[in-house]
Design an enzyme around this catalytic site. Structure first.
Site, PDB file in Angstrom:
ATOM      1  N   HIS A  98       0.809  -1.316   0.002  1.00 27.68           N
ATOM      2  CA  HIS A  98       0.179  -0.001  -0.118  1.00 27.68           C
ATOM      3  C   HIS A  98       1.046   1.111   0.080  1.00 27.68           C
ATOM      4  O   HIS A  98       1.730   1.364   0.869  1.00 27.68           O
ATOM      5  CB  HIS A  98      -0.807   0.051   1.287  1.00 27.68           C
ATOM      6  CG  HIS A  98      -1.858   1.412   1.202  1.00 27.68           C
ATOM      7  ND1 HIS A  98      -3.116   1.459   0.619  1.00 27.68           N
ATOM      8  CD2 HIS A  98      -1.508   2.405   1.847  1.00 27.68           C
ATOM      9  CE1 HIS A  98      -3.587   2.348   0.921  1.00 27.68           C
ATOM     10  NE2 HIS A  98      -2.790   3.061   1.357  1.00 27.68           N
ATOM     11  N   CYS A  99       0.837   1.929  -1.076  1.00 28.93           N
ATOM     12  CA  CYS A  99       1.665   3.061  -1.218  1.00 28.93           C
ATOM     13  C   CYS A  99       1.177   4.415  -0.686  1.00 28.93           C
ATOM     14  O   CYS A  99      -0.022   4.629  -1.217  1.00 28.93           O
ATOM     15  CB  CYS A  99       2.124   3.296  -2.772  1.00 28.93           C
ATOM     16  SG  CYS A  99       3.172   4.618  -3.030  1.00 28.93           S
TER      17      CYS A  99
END
Length: 410
Positions: A261-262
């Site tokens: 998850h950026c």
């Protein structure tokens, strides 16, 4: 029985703000936390350590402003990036020591905010707004401060502008969706079947007869199990996960071939947008490095390009040159962090590994780690350097790729 709890409110009783339908702001929520915090503040008592963040998060989550289309949320996490970033950069351009202190403390503040929000497992627009505003502000200063000097040609300006536009287009394509696992009819049927034994298990002397068809579904789950996952069915989504899929607690869904998850794009990186994410990183880094080189050649023309960031005499004699030099340092810090991310991505793709699988391998100690965890090889999916890259570049997009809404871009 506490009858007061179930007693209807009297006409003179004050109504809670959460129960009022005509409140245009609706800025109060979690009234117990707010009431306790306010009472402690009025009594002069110290606040609980675990009470400040829930109250602040509740106010940020419920703060609204009335617009023409209706009530819209105001994301307060966007305010620091829009207000503090230009203020701090202009303050850092006043003196060398101020620039050293601010540019050193700024990454620390960003990391502190990351760990503070990461513990709540919630989405925030702070990092996305910081990235977009940094890109826009650096381009604005390039046009208003560097271009009037006459050191930049029209071709160089077109090159920088094209790089910024292509980066934004690639970012929009990345934000279209990571490829969430969609529940099938079999998943819905199995979920409904799993709820039936709760009503009839007592009459079967502890033997659940309705779960007999699970033996036929077990081989199907075993086929869809990932070698790095605990099971084929997600306990939260109740869907059968394909191999290498994972559940993101921030986005609230299972993502096909989940990488990570950026926080910088406020979305997951998965099977559907991994190539676009890598392209966005590459375009941003190339544009940033080229823009930094043009700024340094204009501000420090007598210095070598490689040493201009470390030694540029007389740059603080003029405020415009100092501001451009400070922004070049800020861009270099951001570029260095994203370059490290790009190197990790290239290494993982070369070994046919996702960041999630690499972290699980390091945690379970079932993979070979080199260079202090920079290179992780599990040997499960790797088929050679060229085959791994060919698989990454030719992997198909999920069927639900085009079903994402425009609101997912935020």
């Amino acid at each position: 029985m506490k009858w007061e709890k179930f007693k209807p409110p009297e006409p003179d009783d004050p109504m809670c703000c959460c129960e009022c339908d005509v409140d245009p702001l609706g800025c109060c929520c979690d009234c117990d936390d707010l009431d306790e915090a306010c009472s402690r503040w009025l009594k002069g008592e110290p606040q609980k350590p675990d009470c400040v963040l829930p109250v602040f998060g509740a106010v940020m989550d419920r703060l609204r402003v009335r617009l023409l289309p209706g009530d819209r949320r105001v994301e307060l996490s966007m305010v620091p990036a829009l207000v503090l970033l230009p203020l701090l950069l202009r303050l850092a351009a006043l003196h060398f020591l101020l620039g050293l202190v601010i540019l050193t403390a700024l990454p620390g503040l960003v990391l502190w905010y990351y760990y503070a929000t990461h513990r709540k497992k919630g989405r925030t627009l702070f990092f996305l707004s910081l990235a977009l505003f940094s890109l826009a502000y650096m381009y604005f200063l390039f046009v208003t401060e560097i271009l009037p000097r006459g050191d930049v040609s029209h071709l160089q300006l077109v090159t920088v502008t094209t790089g910024v536009v292509l980066t934004l287009i690639s970012l929009v394509r990345t934000k279209r969706g990571p490829g969430f696992v969609q529940p099938s009819l079999a998943d819905v049927h199995s979920t409904n079947q799993s709820k039936l034994p709760d009503k009839h298990s007592a009459s079967q002397n502890g033997v659940d007869q309705s779960m007999m068809p699970a033996s036929t579904a077990k081989p199907v789950e075993q086929q869809t199990q990932s070698l790095t996952a605990k099971g084929g069915t997600c306990p939260l989504c109740r869907v059968v996960r394909p191999p290498r899929a994972g559940h993101c607690r921030i986005c609230g869904g299972c993502v096909q071939r989940l990488d990570h998850h950026c926080i910088w794009i406020n979305s997951c990186v998965g099977k559907a947008n991994h190539r676009n994410f890598l392209l966005t990183l590459l375009l941003f880094l190339l544009t940033s490095l080229y823009g930094i080189s043009l700024v340094l050649r204009s501000v420090c023309p007598r210095q070598n390009l490689l040493t201009a960031l470390l030694y540029c005499p007389g740059v603080y004699n003029q405020y415009s040159s100092a501001l451009c030099f400070t922004c070049a340092w800020y861009s270099s810090i951001v570029t260095g962090g994203l370059l490290h991310l790009l190197v990790l991505q290239i290494i993982n793709i070369s070994y046919n590994l996702t960041e999630r699988e690499a972290q699980l391998a390091l945690r379970k100690k079932n993979g070979q780690s080199r260079l202090r965890g920079l290179v992780v090889d599990t040997g499960v999916y790797s088929r050679g350097f060229w085959q791994n890259w060919a698989e990454f570049l030719t992997m198909g997009e999920p069927a639900d790729r085009n079903s994402s809404a425009l609101t997912d871009l935020v």
